[in-house]
Design a protein around this motif. Sequence first.
Motif, PDB file in Angstrom:
ATOM      1  N   THR A 143     -22.569  22.786   5.294  1.00 30.88           N
ATOM      2  CA  THR A 143     -23.227  23.502   5.860  1.00 30.88           C
ATOM      3  C   THR A 143     -23.558  23.429   7.245  1.00 30.88           C
ATOM      4  N   LEU A 144     -22.628  22.332   7.703  1.00 37.46           N
ATOM      5  CA  LEU A 144     -22.416  22.460   9.305  1.00 37.46           C
ATOM      6  C   LEU A 144     -20.866  22.699   9.602  1.00 37.46           C
ATOM      7  N   ARG A 145     -20.914  24.204   9.777  1.00 36.57           N
ATOM      8  CA  ARG A 145     -19.629  24.743   9.751  1.00 36.57           C
ATOM      9  C   ARG A 145     -18.817  24.462  11.238  1.00 36.57           C
ATOM     10  N   ALA A 146     -17.503  24.497  11.106  1.00 35.89           N
ATOM     11  CA  ALA A 146     -16.780  24.125  12.122  1.00 35.89           C
ATOM     12  C   ALA A 146     -17.301  23.219  13.199  1.00 35.89           C
ATOM     13  N   ARG A 147     -17.063  21.795  12.534  1.00 37.40           N
ATOM     14  CA  ARG A 147     -17.744  20.613  13.137  1.00 37.40           C
ATOM     15  C   ARG A 147     -17.259  20.484  14.521  1.00 37.40           C
ATOM     16  N   ARG A 148     -15.793  20.733  14.705  1.00 33.20           N
ATOM     17  CA  ARG A 148     -15.103  20.320  15.941  1.00 33.20           C
ATOM     18  C   ARG A 148     -15.095  21.398  17.012  1.00 33.20           C
ATOM     19  N   ASN A 149     -15.746  22.245  16.620  1.00 35.97           N
ATOM     20  CA  ASN A 149     -16.209  23.311  17.485  1.00 35.97           C
ATOM     21  C   ASN A 149     -17.194  22.994  18.917  1.00 35.97           C
ATOM     22  N   ASP A 150     -16.939  23.367  20.189  1.00 31.98           N
ATOM     23  CA  ASP A 150     -18.275  23.005  20.938  1.00 31.98           C
ATOM     24  C   ASP A 150     -19.611  23.457  20.295  1.00 31.98           C
ATOM     25  N   GLU A 151     -19.702  24.426  19.581  1.00 36.88           N
ATOM     26  CA  GLU A 151     -21.005  24.855  18.993  1.00 36.88           C
ATOM     27  C   GLU A 151     -20.829  25.087  17.606  1.00 36.88           C
ATOM     28  N   PRO A 152     -21.006  23.946  16.477  1.00 36.71           N
ATOM     29  CA  PRO A 152     -20.730  24.343  15.494  1.00 36.71           C
ATOM     30  C   PRO A 152     -22.062  25.123  14.783  1.00 36.71           C
ATOM     31  N   THR A 153     -21.635  25.436  13.721  1.00 37.15           N
ATOM     32  CA  THR A 153     -22.510  26.584  13.046  1.00 37.15           C
ATOM     33  C   THR A 153     -23.493  25.840  12.212  1.00 37.15           C
ATOM     34  N   GLU A 154     -24.878  25.908  12.282  1.00 43.33           N
ATOM     35  CA  GLU A 154     -25.901  25.124  11.583  1.00 43.33           C
ATOM     36  C   GLU A 154     -26.372  26.153  10.333  1.00 43.33           C
ATOM     37  N   LYS A 155     -25.793  25.822   9.211  1.00 40.71           N
ATOM     38  CA  LYS A 155     -26.576  26.679   8.214  1.00 40.71           C
ATOM     39  C   LYS A 155     -27.796  26.247   7.560  1.00 40.71           C
ATOM     40  N   LEU A 156     -28.278  25.060   8.202  1.00 47.97           N
ATOM     41  CA  LEU A 156     -29.373  24.534   7.504  1.00 47.97           C
ATOM     42  C   LEU A 156     -30.457  24.442   8.803  1.00 47.97           C
ATOM     43  N   ALA A 157     -30.645  25.373   9.396  1.00 44.56           N
ATOM     44  CA  ALA A 157     -31.480  25.716  10.588  1.00 44.56           C
ATOM     45  C   ALA A 157     -33.145  25.672  10.401  1.00 44.56           C
ATOM     46  N   SER A 158     -33.300  25.969   9.065  1.00 40.24           N
ATOM     47  CA  SER A 158     -34.797  26.166   8.847  1.00 40.24           C
ATOM     48  C   SER A 158     -35.100  25.510   7.243  1.00 40.24           C
ATOM     49  N   VAL A 159     -36.388  25.376   7.160  1.00 39.86           N
ATOM     50  CA  VAL A 159     -36.722  25.079   5.763  1.00 39.86           C
ATOM     51  C   VAL A 159     -36.417  26.073   4.760  1.00 39.86           C
ATOM     52  N   ALA A 160     -36.523  27.481   5.094  1.00 40.57           N
ATOM     53  CA  ALA A 160     -36.039  28.495   4.328  1.00 40.57           C
ATOM     54  C   ALA A 160     -34.460  28.489   4.096  1.00 40.57           C
ATOM     55  N   ASP A 161     -33.600  28.044   4.940  1.00 41.33           N
ATOM     56  CA  ASP A 161     -32.372  27.936   4.743  1.00 41.33           C
ATOM     57  C   ASP A 161     -31.898  26.899   3.590  1.00 41.33           C
ATOM     58  N   LEU A 162     -32.754  25.606   3.645  1.00 44.16           N
ATOM     59  CA  LEU A 162     -32.753  24.521   2.833  1.00 44.16           C
ATOM     60  C   LEU A 162     -33.000  24.998   1.233  1.00 44.16           C
ATOM     61  N   ASP A 163     -34.142  25.691   1.402  1.00 42.70           N
ATOM     62  CA  ASP A 163     -34.807  26.128   0.078  1.00 42.70           C
ATOM     63  C   ASP A 163     -33.564  27.150  -0.526  1.00 42.70           C
ATOM     64  N   ALA A 164     -33.106  28.209   0.141  1.00 40.40           N
ATOM     65  CA  ALA A 164     -31.988  29.046  -0.255  1.00 40.40           C
ATOM     66  C   ALA A 164     -30.964  28.263  -0.557  1.00 40.40           C
ATOM     67  N   TRP A 165     -30.358  27.307   0.232  1.00 40.81           N
ATOM     68  CA  TRP A 165     -29.119  26.389  -0.440  1.00 40.81           C
ATOM     69  C   TRP A 165     -29.383  26.020  -1.756  1.00 40.81           C
ATOM     70  N   CYS A 166     -30.615  25.438  -2.109  1.00 38.31           N
ATOM     71  CA  CYS A 166     -31.104  24.742  -3.229  1.00 38.31           C
ATOM     72  C   CYS A 166     -30.810  25.774  -4.564  1.00 38.31           C
ATOM     73  N   VAL A 167     -31.136  26.837  -4.078  1.00 37.15           N
ATOM     74  CA  VAL A 167     -31.040  28.117  -5.159  1.00 37.15           C
ATOM     75  C   VAL A 167     -29.622  28.535  -5.308  1.00 37.15           C
ATOM     76  N   GLU A 168     -29.245  29.098  -4.178  1.00 36.69           N
ATOM     77  CA  GLU A 168     -27.922  29.448  -4.238  1.00 36.69           C
ATOM     78  C   GLU A 168     -26.680  28.475  -4.829  1.00 36.69           C
ATOM     79  N   SER A 169     -26.895  27.420  -4.554  1.00 36.60           N
ATOM     80  CA  SER A 169     -26.007  26.400  -5.046  1.00 36.60           C
ATOM     81  C   SER A 169     -26.118  26.058  -6.654  1.00 36.60           C
ATOM     82  N   GLY A 170     -27.099  26.596  -7.171  1.00 37.55           N
ATOM     83  CA  GLY A 170     -27.457  26.721  -8.800  1.00 37.55           C
ATOM     84  C   GLY A 170     -28.070  25.485  -8.997  1.00 37.55           C
ATOM     85  N   LEU A 171     -28.251  24.478  -8.214  1.00 39.32           N
ATOM     86  CA  LEU A 171     -29.138  23.078  -8.454  1.00 39.32           C
ATOM     87  C   LEU A 171     -30.455  23.567  -8.990  1.00 39.32           C
ATOM     88  N   LEU A 172     -31.316  24.520  -8.550  1.00 42.99           N
ATOM     89  CA  LEU A 172     -32.602  24.811  -8.886  1.00 42.99           C
ATOM     90  C   LEU A 172     -32.520  26.214  -9.064  1.00 42.99           C
TER      91      LEU A 172
END
Length: 183
Positions: free
Chosen positions: A17-46
């Motif tokens: 969920t942190l993409r391209a870690r070695r880049n100067d500006e990695p892409t954060e896919k957990l930037a908000s509470v909504a992103d975390l909630d979405a990950w929990c559902v999209e992952s199939g865990l909930l």
Amino acid sequence: MIHAFPCGTPALDFVGTLRARRNDEPTEKLASVADLDAWCVESGLLDGAPASDAGDLRHAVELREAIYALVRARLLDRPLPAEAVGTVNRYAAHPPLTPVLTEAGWSRVGSAAQVLSQLAREAVEIVGGDAAALLRECGRPECTQVYLDHSRGRRREWCSMATCGSRMKAAAYRARRRAGVDA
């Protein structure tokens, strides 16, 4: 879907969920509470969003980085960082998700904290078990996804053929074409 799941295991997909870690500006896919909630559902865990809060998001990022530190240490054949070990063990000690039987089958219920516990437990099993020998990092320079290489011959190079693999093969093809034109 806003999240990708190329790694084949929730704990490693969570690290991604942190993409391209070695880049100067990695892409954060957990930037908000909504992103975390979405990950929990999209992952199939909930099946439903756990109604995370800002504290859950901070804990999620802390756990993600600890898991990555452990995976990275295994990839580089280095000792496991004590702080990361402590963090993962602390989250793994919390109650995991609860499986429930329904008329439609089964699912898991729980909070964001329980999702993090589930991920920490999986990370413990991967990093501390035989699966650690299967850990790989994507071969595309811009990608830092980690995965378990279950391929025959253990020669998988990319986190996903659909994304990184096709990009690398297309780039190699273009390079061969340019070399042929230049010759």
